[in-house]
Design a protein around this motif. Sequence first.
Motif, mmCIF file in Angstrom:
data_model
loop_
_atom_site.group_PDB
_atom_site.id
_atom_site.type_symbol
_atom_site.label_atom_id
_atom_site.label_comp_id
_atom_site.label_asym_id
_atom_site.label_seq_id
_atom_site.Cartn_x
_atom_site.Cartn_y
_atom_site.Cartn_z
ATOM 1 N N ALA A 24 0.831 -1.205 0.000
ATOM 2 C CA ALA A 24 0.000 0.000 0.000
ATOM 3 C C ALA A 24 0.864 1.253 0.000
ATOM 4 O O ALA A 24 0.559 2.236 -0.688
ATOM 5 N N ALA A 25 1.950 1.213 0.745
ATOM 6 C CA ALA A 25 2.856 2.358 0.784
ATOM 7 C C ALA A 25 3.509 2.576 -0.579
ATOM 8 O O ALA A 25 3.718 3.720 -1.004
ATOM 9 N N LEU A 26 3.827 1.481 -1.276
ATOM 10 C CA LEU A 26 4.431 1.585 -2.605
ATOM 11 C C LEU A 26 3.461 2.259 -3.572
ATOM 12 O O LEU A 26 3.862 3.120 -4.366
ATOM 13 N N VAL A 27 2.193 1.887 -3.498
ATOM 14 C CA VAL A 27 1.182 2.511 -4.349
ATOM 15 C C VAL A 27 1.060 4.000 -4.031
ATOM 16 O O VAL A 27 1.048 4.854 -4.922
ATOM 17 N N ASP A 28 0.984 4.315 -2.757
ATOM 18 C CA ASP A 28 0.809 5.718 -2.354
ATOM 19 C C ASP A 28 2.014 6.579 -2.722
ATOM 20 O O ASP A 28 1.861 7.726 -3.142
ATOM 21 N N ARG A 29 3.209 6.003 -2.594
ATOM 22 C CA ARG A 29 4.427 6.783 -2.773
ATOM 23 C C ARG A 29 4.907 6.803 -4.223
ATOM 24 O O ARG A 29 5.326 7.844 -4.735
ATOM 25 N N MET A 30 4.846 5.646 -4.885
ATOM 26 C CA MET A 30 5.499 5.525 -6.188
ATOM 27 C C MET A 30 4.554 5.702 -7.362
ATOM 28 O O MET A 30 4.942 6.283 -8.393
ATOM 29 N N LEU A 31 3.339 5.195 -7.253
ATOM 30 C CA LEU A 31 2.445 5.239 -8.410
ATOM 31 C C LEU A 31 2.231 6.659 -8.931
ATOM 32 O O LEU A 31 2.265 6.873 -10.155
ATOM 33 N N PRO A 32 2.041 7.660 -8.081
ATOM 34 C CA PRO A 32 1.855 9.014 -8.623
ATOM 35 C C PRO A 32 3.042 9.516 -9.446
ATOM 36 O O PRO A 32 2.862 10.351 -10.339
ATOM 37 N N THR A 33 4.242 9.019 -9.156
ATOM 38 C CA THR A 33 5.428 9.494 -9.878
ATOM 39 C C THR A 33 5.577 8.869 -11.259
ATOM 40 O O THR A 33 6.327 9.391 -12.094
ATOM 41 N N VAL A 34 4.897 7.739 -11.494
ATOM 42 C CA VAL A 34 5.024 7.059 -12.787
ATOM 43 C C VAL A 34 3.677 6.946 -13.504
ATOM 44 O O VAL A 34 3.596 6.301 -14.558
ATOM 45 N N ALA A 35 2.630 7.535 -12.950
ATOM 46 C CA ALA A 35 1.299 7.415 -13.535
ATOM 47 C C ALA A 35 1.195 8.222 -14.826
ATOM 48 O O ALA A 35 1.759 9.317 -14.948
ATOM 49 N N VAL A 36 0.475 7.674 -15.799
ATOM 50 C CA VAL A 36 0.201 8.387 -17.041
ATOM 51 C C VAL A 36 -0.692 9.580 -16.722
ATOM 52 O O VAL A 36 -1.739 9.434 -16.108
ATOM 53 N N PRO A 37 -0.294 10.781 -17.124
ATOM 54 C CA PRO A 37 -1.107 11.962 -16.812
ATOM 55 C C PRO A 37 -2.336 12.063 -17.709
ATOM 56 O O PRO A 37 -2.426 11.400 -18.749
ATOM 57 N N ALA A 38 -3.261 12.896 -17.310
ATOM 58 C CA ALA A 38 -4.428 13.179 -18.141
ATOM 59 C C ALA A 38 -4.026 14.104 -19.292
ATOM 60 O O ALA A 38 -2.977 14.762 -19.245
ATOM 61 N N GLY A 39 -4.852 14.123 -20.327
ATOM 62 C CA GLY A 39 -4.602 15.027 -21.438
ATOM 63 C C GLY A 39 -3.793 14.402 -22.561
ATOM 64 O O GLY A 39 -3.395 13.230 -22.491
ATOM 65 N N PRO A 40 -3.517 15.153 -23.600
ATOM 66 C CA PRO A 40 -2.746 14.642 -24.741
ATOM 67 C C PRO A 40 -1.368 14.159 -24.312
ATOM 68 O O PRO A 40 -0.706 14.773 -23.464
ATOM 69 N N LEU A 41 -0.928 13.077 -24.929
ATOM 70 C CA LEU A 41 0.340 12.450 -24.553
ATOM 71 C C LEU A 41 1.281 12.376 -25.746
ATOM 72 O O LEU A 41 0.856 12.241 -26.886
ATOM 73 N N ASP A 42 2.559 12.460 -25.455
ATOM 74 C CA ASP A 42 3.608 12.098 -26.391
ATOM 75 C C ASP A 42 4.852 11.783 -25.564
ATOM 76 O O ASP A 42 4.813 11.815 -24.325
ATOM 77 N N ALA A 43 5.954 11.471 -26.233
ATOM 78 C CA ALA A 43 7.158 11.087 -25.502
ATOM 79 C C ALA A 43 7.665 12.215 -24.608
ATOM 80 O O ALA A 43 8.149 11.966 -23.495
ATOM 81 N N ARG A 44 7.546 13.442 -25.064
ATOM 82 C CA ARG A 44 8.031 14.568 -24.248
ATOM 83 C C ARG A 44 7.189 14.740 -22.986
ATOM 84 O O ARG A 44 7.721 15.028 -21.913
ATOM 85 N N VAL A 45 5.887 14.589 -23.112
ATOM 86 C CA VAL A 45 5.022 14.694 -21.936
ATOM 87 C C VAL A 45 5.338 13.580 -20.948
ATOM 88 O O VAL A 45 5.396 13.794 -19.723
ATOM 89 N N LEU A 46 5.539 12.387 -21.454
ATOM 90 C CA LEU A 46 5.730 11.224 -20.591
ATOM 91 C C LEU A 46 7.146 11.118 -20.032
ATOM 92 O O LEU A 46 7.334 10.735 -18.876
ATOM 93 N N PHE A 47 8.152 11.430 -20.875
ATOM 94 C CA PHE A 47 9.533 11.164 -20.485
ATOM 95 C C PHE A 47 10.468 12.363 -20.630
ATOM 96 O O PHE A 47 11.660 12.244 -20.370
ATOM 97 N N GLY A 48 9.956 13.485 -21.061
ATOM 98 C CA GLY A 48 10.761 14.693 -21.124
ATOM 99 C C GLY A 48 11.604 14.857 -22.355
ATOM 100 O O GLY A 48 12.321 15.853 -22.493
ATOM 101 N N ALA A 49 11.557 13.888 -23.265
ATOM 102 C CA ALA A 49 12.346 13.970 -24.490
ATOM 103 C C ALA A 49 11.763 13.018 -25.521
ATOM 104 O O ALA A 49 11.055 12.062 -25.176
ATOM 105 N N ASP A 50 12.079 13.267 -26.792
ATOM 106 C CA ASP A 50 11.612 12.375 -27.844
ATOM 107 C C ASP A 50 12.295 11.020 -27.719
ATOM 108 O O ASP A 50 13.508 10.934 -27.466
#
Length: 225
Positions: A24-50
């Motif tokens: 449960a702690a792993l979900v609370d702590r780590m999942l928000p840092t790797v979760a796919v965000p809302a809105g349009p996606l591309d490599a830059r949005v997800l990983f900061g670079a192409d």
Amino acid sequence: MTDPATIRRLYGRAKGHKLREGQAALVDRMLPTVAVPAGPLDARVLFGADRPLELEIGFGGGEHLAAQAAARPGTGFIGCEPFLNGVVQALGHLRDGELDNVRLHMGDALDVLEQLPDASLSRVYLLHPDPWPKARHAKRRMANDGPLDLIAAKLRPGAEFRLGTDDPTYCRWACMVLGRRGDFRWTATTARDFLARPADWPETRYERKARRHGHEVWYFQYQRT
């Protein structure tokens, strides 16, 4: 026939056994840092670079996803899984492997596909999906024209769609549905091409379980035309 692309309903469980405190702690702590965000996606949005992007639909416990990410750190991977306990296991793989090239979505993969631009994915994986073996449940299978239309739109020309199954009904169904489409080309030229797991196709827990039960496993590789 109504299929998963239009009914947009997740079938089956979303949660299994109660999470342990550390999980449960792993979900609370780590999942928000790797979760796919809302809105349009591309490599830059997800990983900061192409970078090339690949997506796995229903990653189970995440062992295949993590192995692919570890083998190709320059590629960005998106994993979608509605089952909380599977997401927890995937988080453990990411933590233990110190993998920073994976983003996770706990929910419907079709929603994430719709967030991506067309022709943005290098590969899509659908490995051992729920076969829904009864005829009246065929509309729930991911290998239907609605989801495949969306997958085809998001794959670059020449990109790959991988499908693995040990269920004979799903195998026949997928061959039928994909075989009548003009936007996917089955790349197999010999029986070995779909009966032997390719070297760059890490084994999943579902595959191991299938083989323990004496099931044959089929490995389909389709090219987006």
